[in-house]
Design a protein around this motif. Structure first.
Motif, PDB file in Angstrom:
ATOM      1  N   HIS A 225       0.755 -12.313   0.710  1.00 53.53           N
ATOM      2  CA  HIS A 225       0.465 -10.972  -0.035  1.00 53.53           C
ATOM      3  C   HIS A 225       0.659 -11.105  -1.786  1.00 53.53           C
ATOM      4  CE1 HIS A 225       0.314  -7.898   3.106  1.00 53.53           C
ATOM      5  NE2 HIS A 225       1.130  -8.861   3.863  1.00 53.53           N
ATOM      6  N   ARG A 226      -0.448 -10.440  -2.185  1.00 55.24           N
ATOM      7  CA  ARG A 226      -0.522 -10.463  -3.703  1.00 55.24           C
ATOM      8  C   ARG A 226      -1.014  -9.460  -4.169  1.00 55.24           C
ATOM      9  NH1 ARG A 226      -4.078 -13.922  -1.322  1.00 55.24           N
ATOM     10  NH2 ARG A 226      -6.100 -13.526  -1.786  1.00 55.24           N
ATOM     11  N   TYR A 227      -0.973  -9.467  -5.673  1.00 56.81           N
ATOM     12  CA  TYR A 227      -1.755  -8.292  -6.338  1.00 56.81           C
ATOM     13  C   TYR A 227      -2.849  -9.090  -7.295  1.00 56.81           C
ATOM     14  CZ  TYR A 227       0.381  -3.964  -4.904  1.00 56.81           C
ATOM     15  OH  TYR A 227       0.691  -2.887  -4.302  1.00 56.81           O
ATOM     16  N   SER A 260      -3.874 -13.593 -10.317  1.00 54.55           N
ATOM     17  CA  SER A 260      -3.140 -13.326  -8.921  1.00 54.55           C
ATOM     18  C   SER A 260      -1.618 -13.579  -8.695  1.00 54.55           C
ATOM     19  CB  SER A 260      -3.819 -14.475  -7.681  1.00 54.55           C
ATOM     20  OG  SER A 260      -3.313 -14.158  -6.528  1.00 54.55           O
ATOM     21  N   ARG A 264       4.284  -8.653  -2.969  1.00 57.88           N
ATOM     22  CA  ARG A 264       4.087  -7.431  -2.013  1.00 57.88           C
ATOM     23  C   ARG A 264       4.233  -6.140  -2.847  1.00 57.88           C
ATOM     24  NH1 ARG A 264       4.163  -8.856   3.692  1.00 57.88           N
ATOM     25  NH2 ARG A 264       4.460  -6.471   4.014  1.00 57.88           N
ATOM     26  N   GLU A 265       4.881  -6.258  -3.956  1.00 58.64           N
ATOM     27  CA  GLU A 265       5.637  -4.950  -4.601  1.00 58.64           C
ATOM     28  C   GLU A 265       4.709  -4.478  -5.687  1.00 58.64           C
ATOM     29  OE1 GLU A 265       7.980  -3.451  -3.189  1.00 58.64           O
ATOM     30  OE2 GLU A 265       8.031  -4.840  -1.676  1.00 58.64           O
ATOM     31  N   PRO A 266       4.133  -3.313  -5.748  1.00 56.40           N
ATOM     32  CA  PRO A 266       3.448  -2.727  -6.925  1.00 56.40           C
ATOM     33  C   PRO A 266       4.203  -2.653  -8.241  1.00 56.40           C
ATOM     34  CG  PRO A 266       3.978  -0.898  -5.332  1.00 56.40           C
ATOM     35  CD  PRO A 266       4.295  -2.307  -4.493  1.00 56.40           C
ATOM     36  N   GLU A 287      -6.007  -4.784  -7.410  1.00 55.25           N
ATOM     37  CA  GLU A 287      -6.135  -4.762  -5.875  1.00 55.25           C
ATOM     38  C   GLU A 287      -4.956  -5.450  -5.262  1.00 55.25           C
ATOM     39  OE1 GLU A 287      -9.930  -5.738  -4.576  1.00 55.25           O
ATOM     40  OE2 GLU A 287      -9.685  -4.881  -2.628  1.00 55.25           O
ATOM     41  N   ARG A 288      -4.460  -4.903  -4.133  1.00 57.51           N
ATOM     42  CA  ARG A 288      -3.574  -5.667  -3.041  1.00 57.51           C
ATOM     43  C   ARG A 288      -4.526  -6.497  -2.419  1.00 57.51           C
ATOM     44  NH1 ARG A 288       1.356  -2.564  -0.277  1.00 57.51           N
ATOM     45  NH2 ARG A 288       0.132  -2.603   1.553  1.00 57.51           N
ATOM     46  N   ARG A 290      -4.461 -10.070   0.496  1.00 56.92           N
ATOM     47  CA  ARG A 290      -3.559 -11.006   1.244  1.00 56.92           C
ATOM     48  C   ARG A 290      -4.818 -12.006   1.885  1.00 56.92           C
ATOM     49  NH1 ARG A 290      -4.027 -10.164   6.860  1.00 56.92           N
ATOM     50  NH2 ARG A 290      -4.213  -8.294   7.521  1.00 56.92           N
TER      51      ARG A 290
END
Lengths: 341, 354
Positions: A225-227, A260, A264-266, A287-288, A290
């Motif tokens: 998971h990444r932003y 990147s 997981r946390e905004p 954008e979130r 994975r």
């Protein structure tokens, strides 16, 4: 309860070719389970061992609660092999009936079942024509009907969408969901990752005769998971809560870089956005993201030396650029037009 | 039972779809119809209404029933059923095992709740269908022709059906083994034909050596008898010459015997196609009043004897075959060979990964 619970499955062919080196597999009842792996990974050997077509060198565990390969187990399994060949002198209806008889389905029940299944796979109107007149997709449908004729609790499908056009693939996908809806367990061995991703509850990735990963797609990609932040005019390296992150130039637009951030946390992303704005950069997309199943697959089959297996690229087709990407590659890029902070 | 019936039904559908099967059945029927068109009376024979007068082929020489039985024996069994029809049957069924174990087909079969051994043997037995149906058609038609045209009903004729199936099974078990080993229809068919040829050669060699052995034994006995006669008549000069001949003939008899018994041992181990056919002919002589060997008074020339009558020699050969080459030897040992072949097939089939 587990429909398939296998441990330490090994298979060494004559000539000391080790096809399986200790595969373990746990498939829950009532789920669609995807078996993934590059060519030569040992998937088909594993499926054939479950179906008693190949004899294992060692095996522990059970299928439907019984030792592997007993006739009691086979009575409750339906199987569609890859590259199956039906007797050319039979019609579709006769094929389904013949395999039903081999599964000891009584005559009356068989007749009813054949009609139901021809309806299910949309072959009622073609049932009395010889299988030689069928297209590949029609043969697959008849194969699925033949696999279901004994009302199995476990259905094993080896490349069910192989050679089938997109419309046919979608229909087969819907069929799989219907089969699962009837409470059956489905084990699908497929190269088409996107197909599997759309229907499978859980997957296992096998490579070089070993199980590399097993679980739900969510579980397997949890750590990915990444932003992603696209910004014009940002620095080469951006300091974030997860540490410094390099900005990759996309080339789509001068000065556009993608950062990147593995989180997981905004809330973890906000300081990075603030930092970029403070530097005068224009944030064009947040954008979130994975890993997709394809990313996971490609990453998993990379060997210890960090090189992708030759089969991996083929397995990940039809999008070769993704397969050629380095490990832990980002998913296929979308145009940087969204702005969704 | 459901599974066995399904496999048999599938075999029937398979046969039904093969043109060669129907062609062979049609030819079988045609052969018998042609024989049925032959007529025989006191003046000679007729073919479809056309008369051919003959001093040798007429009902004064032998009755009509014998005429049709002779045709059934010489043409029906010796040429059609045990050569031409058998080759057609092999061509049609050689693919049964290779197709069973072909990739994509075998996966579907092995994944069903049926043991590998049973699956293989059931499929193999269905291959005998071809020979069985073809033989049954031919023998039934022959039975009708001999009955209607020859005026005698011989249900003993039907012994040919199981015996011809058994005869075919000798070759078909080898064909199945080659099919398992090579997975190729063409290879298994060709190897079976070669095997058949080898069997034919080995059996002919054994039969030739047996003829020589028996002829030589009879010659020894005839010389001994001649010596005894001379001694009774006090013709001493002849006795000395005969004793010289006897000594030479005994050496020859020893050589024939030393050549024969190893050949006999080899033939005993192999399936006996010729001997099975000959056993069938002997059964037809007993059960369907077929012709015994000719009773001619010619002297035997082939082995150089002027003492042994051809009639006595052929009787001796017939008696030897009856006493030593009965069903147990001709068919029993052949079936033992077949059991070994099929055992090998099943062993390989059960152990193999597909």
């Amino acid at each position: 309860m587990l429909a398939i619970d296998l441990h330490d499955v090994t298979k060494t062919y004559r000539g000391r070719v080790q096809a399986l080196r200790g595969v373990s597999l746990a498939v829950n009842e009532g789920e669609i389970f995807g078996l993934l792996g590059p060519n030569g990974a040992g998937k088909s050997t594993l499926v054939k061992i479950i179906m008693t077509v190949v004899r294992p060198t060692t095996i522990r565990g059970t299928v439907l609660g019984e030792p592997v390969g007993t006739q009691r187990v086979l009575e409750r399994i339906g199987y569609l092999p890859e590259h199956h060949r039906f007797p050319q002198y039979l019609t579709g209806r006769q094929v389904v009936d013949f395999f039903g008889a081999l599964c000891k389905v009584p005559r009356d029940a068989r007749r009813r079942r054949v009609e139901e299944l021809l309806d299910l796979v949309g072959m009622r109107d073609w049932g009395d024509r010889r299988v030689t007149t069928y297209s590949k997709g029609m043969q697959q449908r008849i194969g699925i009907a033949a696999a279901l004729v004994n009302d199995p609790r476990l259905v094993v499908l080896d490349e069910p969408t192989d050679g089938v056009d997109p419309v046919g693939r979608r229909e087969i996908r819907d069929m799989l969901l219907r089969i699962r809806g009837e409470g059956r367990t489905v084990l699908v061995n497929s190269h088409l990752l996107s197909e599997v991703e759309m229907v499978a509850n859980r997957v296992a990735i096998i490579n070089q005769g070993r199980t590399l990963a097993q679980g739900t797609i969510e579980e397997l990609t949890r750590d990915s998971h990444r932003y992603e932040i696209d910004a014009v005019g940002g620095p080469e390296r951006l300091h974030t809560v997860a540490g410094p992150v390099a900005g990759a130039e996309s080339g789509d637009q001068p000065g556009l870089r993608t950062y990147s951030i593995p989180t997981r946390e905004p809330t973890d992303v906000q300081p990075a956005i603030d930092s970029l704005r403070a530097m005068g950069a224009v944030v064009v997309r947040v954008e979130r993201a994975r890993e997709t199943l394809e990313d996971l697959f490609v990453r998993s089959v990379v060997d210890e030396r960090g090189r992708a297996m030759p089969g991996a690229a083929r397995a990940a087709a039809p999008e070769p650029p993704i397969a050629a990407a380095p490990p832990a590659a980002a998913p296929a890029r979308r145009p940087p037009t969204e702005f969704n902070p | 039972m459901t599974q066995t019936l399904a496999i048999f039904l599938d075999a029937y559908r398979d046969l039904n779809s093969r043109k060669l099967f129907w062609l062979a059945v049609a030819i079988s029927g045609l052969v018998v119809v042609i024989v049925g068109l032959l007529g025989i009376d006191e003046a000679g024979v007729s073919v479809a209404g056309f008369r051919f007068d003959s001093k040798f082929v007429n009902t004064l020489f032998f009755p009509a029933s014998t005429f049709y039985k002779l045709i059934f024996q010489s043409l029906g069994i010796n040429i059609w059923l045990t050569w031409l029809a058998a080759i057609l049957a092999l061509i049609s069924t050689a693919s049964v095992v290779p197709e069973l174990i072909a990739s994509g087909s075998i996966d579907m079969m092995l994944s069903k709740p049926i043991s590998r051994g049973r699956l293989f043997l059931t499929r193999w037995v269905t291959g005998l269908f071809f020979a069985g149906i073809q033989t049954l058609v031919f023998v039934t038609a022959s039975f009708l022709v001999i009955g209607i045209r020859g005026g005698t009903w011989e249900p003993g004729l039907f012994i040919a059906v199981p015996v011809v199936i058994i005869f075919f099974s000798y070759l078909y078990c080898f064909c199945a083994l080659m099919g398992v080993l090579t997975r190729s229809t063409v290879a298994s068919l060709l190897l079976t034909l070669v095997f058949w040829l080898v069997l034919f050669g080995v059996q002919k060699a054994e039969q030739f050596l047996n003829l020589g052995r028996i002829a030589s034994q009879m010659e020894v006995a005839a010389i001994e008898k001649a010596i005894a006669t001379r001694l009774e008549k006090n013709a001493d000069a002849d006795v000395e010459r005969l004793e010289g001949e006897l000594a030479q003939e005994r050496i020859a008899a020893g050589k024939w015997a030393s050549g024969y018994w190893p050949a006999y041992a080899i033939v005993t181990l192999l399936p006996k196609t010729n001997e099975t056919t000959e056993w069938l002919e002997r059964q037809l002589v007993e059960n369907a009043s077929f012709r015994r060997p000719p009773k001619e008074d010619d002297e035997l020339r082939f082995f150089g004897s002027s003492r042994v009558k051809k009639k006595d020699f052929e009787e001796a050969i017939y008696e030897d075959a009856e006493s030593r080459k009965g069903a147990l030897w001709a068919i029993g040992t052949s079936l033992a060979f077949e059991a070994v072949m099929l055992g090998g097939c099943v062993w390989l089939f059960r152990r193999r990964d597909f």
